[in-house]
Design a protein around this motif. Structure first.
Motif, PDB file in Angstrom:
ATOM      1  N   LYS A 236     -13.997  13.007  -4.298  1.00  0.00           N
ATOM      2  CA  LYS A 236     -14.136  11.669  -3.693  1.00  0.00           C
ATOM      3  C   LYS A 236     -14.199  10.590  -4.773  1.00  0.00           C
TER       4      LYS A 236
ATOM      5  N   LYS B 116     -10.800  10.029  -6.204  1.00  0.00           N
ATOM      6  CA  LYS B 116      -9.972   9.243  -5.285  1.00  0.00           C
ATOM      7  C   LYS B 116     -10.398   7.774  -5.262  1.00  0.00           C
ATOM      8  N   ASP B 117     -11.695   7.544  -5.152  1.00  0.00           N
ATOM      9  CA  ASP B 117     -12.196   6.171  -5.063  1.00  0.00           C
ATOM     10  C   ASP B 117     -11.891   5.374  -6.331  1.00  0.00           C
ATOM     11  N   LYS B 118     -11.984   6.031  -7.477  1.00  0.00           N
ATOM     12  CA  LYS B 118     -11.720   5.368  -8.756  1.00  0.00           C
ATOM     13  C   LYS B 118     -10.230   5.306  -9.086  1.00  0.00           C
TER      14      LYS B 118
END
Length: 245
Positions: A204, A207-209
């Motif tokens: 996660k 993905k977020d970064k």
């Protein structure tokens, strides 16, 4: 055990190295990034405040051997100087650990987490708690390695690739550094790090970064390597998708 006190000790330790050196600066920033990511992972596992402090301190110390490596050799190659093993030496043989953590009840976990953070795998004879901290630091380290790869380097996927590298990648396992002969093969090794990420929260964060996609986008690919590059990228994206479900 106090991360803030440990970070003061780390700042005192780092004073003997040249923070104007780009490689030193890179590893200095990486150190604190890994400590922060470790905190996020521990919190996602609903562990105690004590475990949060321990994970952050491991993050702070995991690459302590890198600074001497850069000073001596001006590179990150562990073939003749394993930075994790050197870190263990100065922390536990030279007793530097006491500047960061006074109590010795955490020594075994810290020792194993640092020693094995850069190895091909974690030993299967570790107890569950020690193994968990090994996985946390390995995940945090890999996440920030993708940040570094996507921010610090312009990659060229242009050289000839040995079939054994491709075959190793297709086994969905990390690749041994000893097999690498050129920069293109090293890029494949970097992509293969995804196969040794342990926690859903780690995927996660990636993905977020956008670290993985940024890494993909910074690579220039020659015409003769486009098919294998596409295969590799599709494979790592599939791993991301499967672990985010």
């Amino acid at each position: 055990m106090d991360y803030n006190k440990a970070s003061i000790a780390f700042e005192n330790y780092i004073k003997k190295y040249d923070l104007k050196n780009d490689k030193i600066k890179l590893k200095y920033k990486h150190t604190y990034q890994v400590a922060q990511i470790s905190e996020l992972l521990v919190k996602s596992l609903n562990l105690s405040n004590e475990d949060i402090e321990l994970a952050k301190i491991i993050g702070l110390l995991h690459d302590i051997g890198r600074f001497e490596q850069i000073k001596r050799f001006d590179n990150f190659k562990d073939k003749n100087f394993d930075h994790a093993d050197y870190g263990i030496k100065i922390l536990f043989e030279d007793n530097l650990i006491k500047k960061f953590v006074l109590e010795n009840k955490y020594d075994e976990i810290i020792y194993n987490a640092i020693k094995h953070h850069n190895k091909i795998s974690i030993p299967n004879n570790l107890d569950e708690r020690t193994s968990m901290f090994c996985k946390i630091i390995r995940d945090a380290d890999k996440i920030d390695i993708y940040r570094v790869l996507s921010r610090e380097y312009e990659e060229n996927f242009i050289e000839t690739i040995d079939n054994k590298i491709i075959n190793n990648f297709r086994l969905n396992k990390v690749i041994n550094h000893d097999l690498i002969n050129n920069r293109t093969e090293k890029i494949i090794l970097d992509f293969a790090l995804i196969f040794d990420i342990n926690y859903k929260q780690s995927f996660k964060i990636l993905k977020d970064k956008n670290y993985l996609e940024d890494f993909i986008n910074c690579i220039n690919v020659s015409d003769n390597n486009k098919n294998i590059f596409e295969e590799i990228v599709n494979s790592v994206r599939k791993v991301m998708e499967e672990n985010l479900c």
